[in-house]
Design an enzyme around this catalytic site. Structure first.
Site, PDB file in Angstrom:
ATOM      1  N   SER A 139       0.856  -1.190   0.000  1.00 30.56           N
ATOM      2  CA  SER A 139       0.000   0.000   0.000  1.00 30.56           C
ATOM      3  C   SER A 139       0.885   1.230   0.000  1.00 30.56           C
ATOM      4  CB  SER A 139      -0.890   0.009   1.247  1.00 30.56           C
ATOM      5  OG  SER A 139      -1.511   1.269   1.427  1.00 30.56           O
ATOM      6  N   TYR A 152      -0.905  -0.630  10.472  1.00 32.19           N
ATOM      7  CA  TYR A 152      -1.165  -0.964   9.075  1.00 32.19           C
ATOM      8  C   TYR A 152       0.000  -0.505   8.201  1.00 32.19           C
ATOM      9  CZ  TYR A 152      -3.584  -1.054   4.539  1.00 32.19           C
ATOM     10  OH  TYR A 152      -3.937  -1.294   3.243  1.00 32.19           O
TER      11      TYR A 152
END
Length: 249
Positions: A139, A152
């Site tokens: 990501s 995350y």
């Protein structure tokens, strides 16, 4: 030429493959001639588009015992593996000081530990292929701060480094390892935050192409990286972000 630009008869394992980006990758692979096994801890809902080349296996890849069972299924069905896509992921959006130990473990185990463990357990099967591919779905949160939560972001950054390490270690066996780092993509997970119009407007303002991506945009890059045409690409992270990570004033 056609042999360089398809995935005919390739055997692919995709985690988190029943919705969003994972499902788009499964469909793209199938359309390009691959045999696909999708993995999810939940049974697909009625909207899941079954295809004769797509098999479903229920497993929670954050658990070691489920990974072992999954590897056994791959061995039983195919005996080898050409492509592993570590796509499964989760997030809990909180400030760093608000996370519990349980939440930390949940995010780490689902996003990072599963990718590490699956990659090394699939290694002997990928080695048999002699032209194996591992794709880690990272990501832009692993490249810069995007307010998604520090844990995350940590897992996605670690996936990029794992990609580089495995690419170096496994190149001699014909295994290529790459990462793809999406920005906001129209998935069920992203919709939970993009439904806030103010936040959506802010996302668009920071994206040069002025739009949110589609799952097929990510799937196309993943498919290309697994094709013979990409045979000299390994250890890379490609952002699918509409220009977000290069935005400047």
């Amino acid at each position: 030429m056609n042999n360089r630009w398809n995935l005919k008869n390739k055997k692919a394992l995709i985690t988190g493959g029943t919705k969003g980006i994972g499902l788009a990758i499964a469909k793209e692979f199938s359309d390009l001639g691959a045999k696909v096994m999708v993995v999810s801890r939940n049974q697909p809902d009625d909207s899941f588009n079954w295809d004769k080349n797509i098999h479903f296996i229920k497993a929670d890849v954050s658990k070691t015992e489920d990974i072992s069972k999954l590897i056994d299924e791959v061995k039983k069905l195919w005996g080898s593996l050409d492509i592993l896509v570590n796509n499964v992921g989760t997030n809990i959006r909180k400030k760093t000081e608000e996370y519990s130990f349980q939440e930390y473990d949940q995010i780490i185990n689902t996003n990072l530990r599963s990718a590490f463990e699956l990659s090394r357990q699939c290694y002997p099967l990928l080695k048999k292929s002699e032209q194996g591919n591992v794709i880690n779905i990272s990501s832009v949160a692993g490249q810069t701060h995007v307010r998604t939560g520090s844990i995350y972001g940590m897992t996605k950054a670690a996936m990029i480094q794992l990609t580089k390490n495995l690419a170096g270690e496994w190149a001699e066996y014909g295994i290529r390892v790459n990462a793809v780092a999406p920005w906001y993509i129209k998935t069920p997970l992203a919709e939970t935050v993009l439904k806030d119009q103010n936040y959506y407007n802010e996302v668009i303002s920071r994206t040069p192409m002025k739009k949110v991506g589609e799952p097929k945009d990510v799937a196309a890059v993943v498919a290309f990286l697994c094709m013979p045409a990409a045979a000299y690409i390994t250890g890379q992270c490609i952002s699918v972000d509409g220009g977000f990570t290069v935005y400047g004033f």
